[in-house]
Design a protein around this motif. Structure first.
Motif, PDB file in Angstrom:
ATOM      1  N   ALA A 158       0.839  -1.204   0.000  1.00  0.00           N
ATOM      2  CA  ALA A 158       0.000   0.000   0.000  1.00  0.00           C
ATOM      3  C   ALA A 158       0.871   1.250   0.000  1.00  0.00           C
ATOM      4  CB  ALA A 158      -0.919  -0.007   1.220  1.00  0.00           C
ATOM      5  N   LYS A 159       1.892   1.241   0.828  1.00  0.00           N
ATOM      6  CA  LYS A 159       2.814   2.383   0.898  1.00  0.00           C
ATOM      7  C   LYS A 159       3.531   2.594  -0.436  1.00  0.00           C
ATOM      8  CE  LYS A 159       7.227   3.926   1.912  1.00  0.00           C
ATOM      9  NZ  LYS A 159       8.537   3.527   1.438  1.00  0.00           N
ATOM     10  N   LEU A 219       7.708   9.929  -5.833  1.00  0.00           N
ATOM     11  CA  LEU A 219       7.199   9.625  -4.496  1.00  0.00           C
ATOM     12  C   LEU A 219       5.711   9.282  -4.573  1.00  0.00           C
ATOM     13  CD1 LEU A 219       7.711   9.761  -1.337  1.00  0.00           C
ATOM     14  CD2 LEU A 219       6.718  12.059  -1.485  1.00  0.00           C
ATOM     15  N   VAL A 220       5.354   8.127  -4.033  1.00  0.00           N
ATOM     16  CA  VAL A 220       3.941   7.765  -3.933  1.00  0.00           C
ATOM     17  C   VAL A 220       3.340   8.601  -2.802  1.00  0.00           C
ATOM     18  CG1 VAL A 220       2.310   5.911  -3.377  1.00  0.00           C
ATOM     19  CG2 VAL A 220       4.355   5.416  -4.765  1.00  0.00           C
ATOM     20  N   THR A 221       2.349   9.434  -3.145  1.00  0.00           N
ATOM     21  CA  THR A 221       1.771  10.291  -2.093  1.00  0.00           C
ATOM     22  C   THR A 221       0.491   9.689  -1.515  1.00  0.00           C
ATOM     23  OG1 THR A 221       0.509  11.618  -3.666  1.00  0.00           O
ATOM     24  CG2 THR A 221       2.729  12.384  -3.138  1.00  0.00           C
ATOM     25  N   HIS A 222      -0.317   9.024  -2.373  1.00  0.00           N
ATOM     26  CA  HIS A 222      -1.566   8.436  -1.895  1.00  0.00           C
ATOM     27  C   HIS A 222      -1.829   7.101  -2.577  1.00  0.00           C
ATOM     28  CE1 HIS A 222      -2.185  12.719  -1.049  1.00  0.00           C
ATOM     29  NE2 HIS A 222      -2.999  12.325  -0.076  1.00  0.00           N
ATOM     30  N   THR A 223      -2.353   6.172  -1.824  1.00  0.00           N
ATOM     31  CA  THR A 223      -2.867   4.943  -2.412  1.00  0.00           C
ATOM     32  C   THR A 223      -4.316   4.792  -1.954  1.00  0.00           C
ATOM     33  OG1 THR A 223      -0.663   4.005  -2.214  1.00  0.00           O
ATOM     34  CG2 THR A 223      -2.461   2.467  -2.699  1.00  0.00           C
ATOM     35  N   ILE A 224      -5.206   4.665  -2.943  1.00  0.00           N
ATOM     36  CA  ILE A 224      -6.629   4.526  -2.635  1.00  0.00           C
ATOM     37  C   ILE A 224      -7.078   3.167  -3.141  1.00  0.00           C
ATOM     38  CG2 ILE A 224      -8.947   5.446  -3.124  1.00  0.00           C
ATOM     39  CD1 ILE A 224      -7.381   8.182  -3.632  1.00  0.00           C
ATOM     40  N   CYS A 225      -7.612   2.352  -2.236  1.00  0.00           N
ATOM     41  CA  CYS A 225      -8.028   1.011  -2.628  1.00  0.00           C
ATOM     42  C   CYS A 225      -9.505   0.822  -2.273  1.00  0.00           C
ATOM     43  CB  CYS A 225      -7.160  -0.027  -1.923  1.00  0.00           C
ATOM     44  SG  CYS A 225      -7.485  -1.696  -2.493  1.00  0.00           S
ATOM     45  N   LYS A 281     -11.041   3.730  -0.518  1.00  0.00           N
ATOM     46  CA  LYS A 281     -10.526   4.187   0.780  1.00  0.00           C
ATOM     47  C   LYS A 281      -9.056   4.561   0.673  1.00  0.00           C
ATOM     48  CE  LYS A 281     -12.865   0.877   3.415  1.00  0.00           C
ATOM     49  NZ  LYS A 281     -13.010  -0.344   3.326  1.00  0.00           N
ATOM     50  N   ILE A 282      -8.676   5.612   1.380  1.00  0.00           N
ATOM     51  CA  ILE A 282      -7.255   5.976   1.396  1.00  0.00           C
ATOM     52  C   ILE A 282      -6.531   4.990   2.311  1.00  0.00           C
ATOM     53  CG2 ILE A 282      -5.566   7.743   2.012  1.00  0.00           C
ATOM     54  CD1 ILE A 282      -7.690   9.858   1.401  1.00  0.00           C
ATOM     55  N   VAL A 283      -5.676   4.169   1.726  1.00  0.00           N
ATOM     56  CA  VAL A 283      -4.940   3.187   2.544  1.00  0.00           C
ATOM     57  C   VAL A 283      -3.506   3.641   2.795  1.00  0.00           C
ATOM     58  CG1 VAL A 283      -6.367   1.212   1.901  1.00  0.00           C
ATOM     59  CG2 VAL A 283      -4.416   1.811   0.456  1.00  0.00           C
ATOM     60  N   TYR A 284      -3.080   4.668   2.037  1.00  0.00           N
ATOM     61  CA  TYR A 284      -1.799   5.303   2.302  1.00  0.00           C
ATOM     62  C   TYR A 284      -1.932   6.742   1.882  1.00  0.00           C
ATOM     63  CZ  TYR A 284       3.072   6.600   2.263  1.00  0.00           C
ATOM     64  OH  TYR A 284       4.250   7.247   2.514  1.00  0.00           O
ATOM     65  N   PRO A 285      -1.456   7.721   2.654  1.00  0.00           N
ATOM     66  CA  PRO A 285      -0.767   7.618   3.937  1.00  0.00           C
ATOM     67  C   PRO A 285      -1.596   6.862   4.980  1.00  0.00           C
ATOM     68  CG  PRO A 285      -0.786   9.877   3.151  1.00  0.00           C
ATOM     69  CD  PRO A 285      -1.633   9.105   2.232  1.00  0.00           C
ATOM     70  N   PHE A 286      -0.866   6.153   5.849  1.00  0.00           N
ATOM     71  CA  PHE A 286      -1.527   5.399   6.911  1.00  0.00           C
ATOM     72  C   PHE A 286      -2.187   6.371   7.882  1.00  0.00           C
ATOM     73  CE2 PHE A 286       2.413   2.867   5.900  1.00  0.00           C
ATOM     74  CZ  PHE A 286       1.762   1.976   5.062  1.00  0.00           C
ATOM     75  N   ARG A 287      -3.255   5.935   8.502  1.00  0.00           N
ATOM     76  CA  ARG A 287      -3.937   6.790   9.478  1.00  0.00           C
ATOM     77  C   ARG A 287      -3.141   6.901  10.742  1.00  0.00           C
ATOM     78  NH1 ARG A 287      -9.882   7.516   9.281  1.00  0.00           N
ATOM     79  NH2 ARG A 287     -10.216   7.564   7.057  1.00  0.00           N
TER      80      ARG A 287
END
Lengths: 315, 425
Positions: B83-84, B410-416, B419-425
């Motif tokens: 995810a990161k 740089l990966v700034t966001h991953t949405i799966c 839902k935003i799974v990265y950045p981590f909460r």
């Protein structure tokens, strides 16, 4: 320049030509000691030398041991039995132990190529490579170069043939490197299975027929052949190998009349070299052994920061 | 939950879309793609200024070590790392302990992944125990959720067994993923056979060990009309053979890994065991051919072959150290830096290899951006530098030859699944 400005001696490639000559010149001084009744000097007094041998070796280990003792060092001998099946402490943990012993020098022999390089990056002590896998055997190359310089004054212009299992030989790799560096012409002789074409990157010539090239060689450097290679289909039989690549008495007659015969030992009499050849006046095999101690003393001395020795001290 | 991605450059390799626009996501689905979508109340805004907005990345080749070596990596841990790294779907290889060769084990992997941040698709073994002898229960494995078959880590040496696998699997329309290695030729090898292996005195693995097996498997695909996917292609010769197969319209696809377009066997002398993987790093000629193969589309997929090993396993003599490097976290930086910046790839060309292409091969209905599609989205700032150091790498295992290197991307966001799974909460 004051000694060798380096922590480790890992391979010939990383040495400058000046450093190679410095070691050879310094070895002369130490060899002169051998004819005295008291052969020890206090150069390494208070220093600790650890011989870390992961592969059985008698000659190289004793040569280093004698070199360290003649320099008055304290000596630790660690022989580790390893196989891929039974493995003891990891190398990195052994390293930490040696660090704790405050060893100044670690002389390492290992069946795995690059193990001393891995060690040297993870320890403050000086690491001397006493042979790693098929990769390098720099102290052997240095003592061979020294032996030839002693015999002929110079290596430049000599045509040196290295014969046998080049592929699996750390001695061949280090020696072709040092001989080329000092201006020799180097030819490799053996079957294509043991002398792959990639070796031409060392700017050497490759021959498959020993008889043809033999009369041109100033030095014939024979390598030990291992019977196990037959199982790997590198050659069909010792019988055929001997017939094509052994330095026989018959072949010696085809050589130049001042040819020098060398071998890193231990020799397989009757396999790669015949009795008469090994014991002939052309052979400097025993001289190589004596010189090995002197060259290794010079290496310890210079790595410890010793200054270059001039000719006068040799007298 | 409603999400609005604003100001980004949206790249969709399937529709060849490359345009600055906003994306509105609702309940896990993309509901609108348009310029300047109005901000409503109770909506979370993701600012993608200076970023590219991609379909969620897909890695069809990872090793998460569970079951058996949970001390090295787990499905949960690996999913977090993925995810990161920008990945929303990964396929786990079955060479765990035990090997994933039964329906129960496939279900176990799905179960372990359930609470994780991303989609995990298990690949099951071709043969029982990956021993290369009897076929695994392919139908049962598919029912359990297996997405493809592979004995990765080992070749299927017996040609008849491989033939049967390609034949039998036709009724499920899933690929057989070959680990192409003639192990009788590569046996005992440590690195690519060539000048460097001769120089270092390390036993070589000739590229022919890979090429011979690829040729055999392609011929078997021709014989059986089965679907063949070739894992981790590393040599120029392999690509020549694959090109022939594609000319003959055989059902053959292939993947390479980021290290094969980034490094050569020169790296061994510097990085020792950290640069040891199988197949090994090859020569500059091969590296260039891999880049060209990606450019022309001859290579369909970039997969990481993410292979974590503990520090003490790699920190030993290169001869004894295991094969494999981690690859998830460096994948996007290497794609951006080596392919886009150094070799002039456009984003569509580079990112189809980690989005729609693997999805097509595996029959996953993801990997594209479209109204109505599942909202798997990855946002990358291609101008931002990353330094690959121990802070950057969150994977427990740090076995990578790229440690200390600087890259772009740089990966700034991953949405799966919206839902935003990265950045981590």
């Amino acid at each position: 320049m004051n000694g060798l400005q380096r922590k480790d001696l890992l391979d010939i490639q990383s040495l400058s030509t000046e450093e190679i000559l410095l070691i050879c010149n310094s070895a002369k001084y130490f060899k002169a000691l051998f004819t005295r009744s008291i052969k020890t000097v206090p150069i390494l007094r208070g220093k600790t030398v650890c011989l870390l041998f992961y592969e059985p070796s008698t000659r190289t280990r004793i040569s280093f041991e004698l070199a360290a003792k003649r320099l008055s060092a304290d000596l630790i001998n660690i022989a580790v039995q390893t196989s891929s099946v039974v493995k003891g402490e990891s190398l990195i943990d052994t390293v930490h132990t040696l660090e704790a012993y405050k060893a100044d020098f670690i002389v390492m022999r290992h069946a795995a190529s690059l193990a001393p390089h891995f060690l040297s990056r993870n320890i403050k002590s000086s690491v001397i490579n006493a042979g790693d896998g098929n990769h390098a055997h720099p102290t052997q190359a240095l003592l061979d170069a020294y032996s030839l310089i002693e015999k002929r004054g110079d290596i430049e212009g000599l045509h040196i043939g290295i014969v046998g299992d080049i592929l699996h030989s750390r001695v061949a790799r280090s020696n072709m490197e040092i001989f080329k560096r000092l201006g020799a012409r180097v030819s490799l002789i053996g079957p294509p299975t043991l002398v792959p074409d990639e070796f031409t990157m060392y700017a050497v010539d490759i021959y498959y027929d020993l008889n043809t090239i033999l009369p041109q060689l100033d030095v014939v450097y024979m390598l030990r052949i291992q019977r196990e290679r037959q199982q790997g289909s590198f050659f069909p039989s010792i019988h055929e190998y001997h017939k094509r690549f052994a330095l026989t008495n018959e072949r010696l007659k085809r050589c130049k009349n001042n040819v020098i015969v060398m071998h890193p030992g231990p020799i397989n009499r009757g396999i790669e070299i015949d009795d008469e050849v090994a014991d002939s006046p052309y052979s400097i095999i025993n001289e190589q052994v004596t010189n090995g101690v002197a060259v290794r003393m010079a290496i310890f001395y210079l790595l410890a920061g010793g200054a270059p020795l001039d000719e006068k001290e040799v007298e | 939950m409603t999400l609005l991605i604003k100001n980004g450059r949206v790249i969709d390799p399937l529709s060849k879309l490359d345009r600055y626009c906003d994306i509105l996501i609702n309940e896990g689905t993309i509901v609108a793609i348009d310029t300047n979508i109005k901000q409503q109340r109770n909506i979370q805004i993701v600012d993608a200024q200076d970023c590219i907005v991609l379909p969620g990345l897909v890695d069809m080749h990872v090793h998460f070590r569970e079951p058996g070596r949970e001390d090295v990596e787990t499905i949960a841990g690996g999913s977090t790392v993925a995810a990161k790294s920008g990945y929303t779907s990964v396929c786990t290889m079955p060479n765990t302990n035990p090997v994933i060769d039964s329906q129960a084990l496939v279900r176990y992997i799905k179960k372990q992944a359930e609470s994780g941040p991303i989609n995990v698709h298990p690949i099951a073994a071709i043969t029982k125990g990956s021993l290369g002898e009897e076929l695994s229960e392919m139908g049962e494995l598919i029912e359990g959720g297996a997405i493809a078959f592979s004995d990765d880590g080992k070749p299927v040496l017996n040609s008849t067994t491989m033939r049967r696998a390609l034949e039998y699997s036709r009724m499920f329309n899933v690929p057989i993923i070959t680990h192409a290695e003639d192990s009788t030729l590569s046996s005992g090898g440590i690195m690519n056979e060539g000048n460097n292996s001769i120089f270092l005195g390390l036993k070589g693995i000739p590229k022919e060990a890979e090429e011979i097996m690829i040729a055999r498997d392609i011929l078997l695909a021709r014989l059986t009309k089965g679907r063949l996917h070739i894992a981790h292609v590393s040599s120029k010769g392999s690509l020549d053979i694959i090109a022939m197969a594609k000319q003959h319209s055989l059902s053959v696809t292939c993947e390479t890994a980021p290290h094969y377009f980034s490094l050569t066997d020169d790296a061994i002398a510097d990085h020792l065991a950290m640069a040891k993987m199988n197949p090994p790093l090859r020569t500059e000629d091969d590296r260039k051919a891999i880049i060209e193969g990606l450019r022309t589309g001859l290579i369909d997929v970039i997969a990481t072959d993410h292979a974590p090993h503990l520090s003490h396993e790699k920190m030993q003599e290169i001869v004894f150290a295991p094969f494999g490097i981690i690859g998830l976290e460096t994948a996007v930086p290497l794609i951006i830096t080596i392919l886009v910046k150094e070799n002039g790839f456009d984003y569509l060309q580079a990112f189809e290899k980690v989005t729609i292409n693997p999805c097509k091969i595996l029959g996953i209905n993801r990997g594209y951006i479209k109204e109505g599609a599942i909202a798997d989205i990855t946002i990358v700032n291609p101008g931002k530098k990353v330094i690959v150091d121990n802070n950057f790498i969150i994977s427990r295992c740090k076995n990578t030859p790229f440690l200390g290197r600087e890259f772009f991307g740089l990966v700034t966001h991953t949405i799966c699944n919206g839902k935003i799974v990265y950045p981590f909460r």
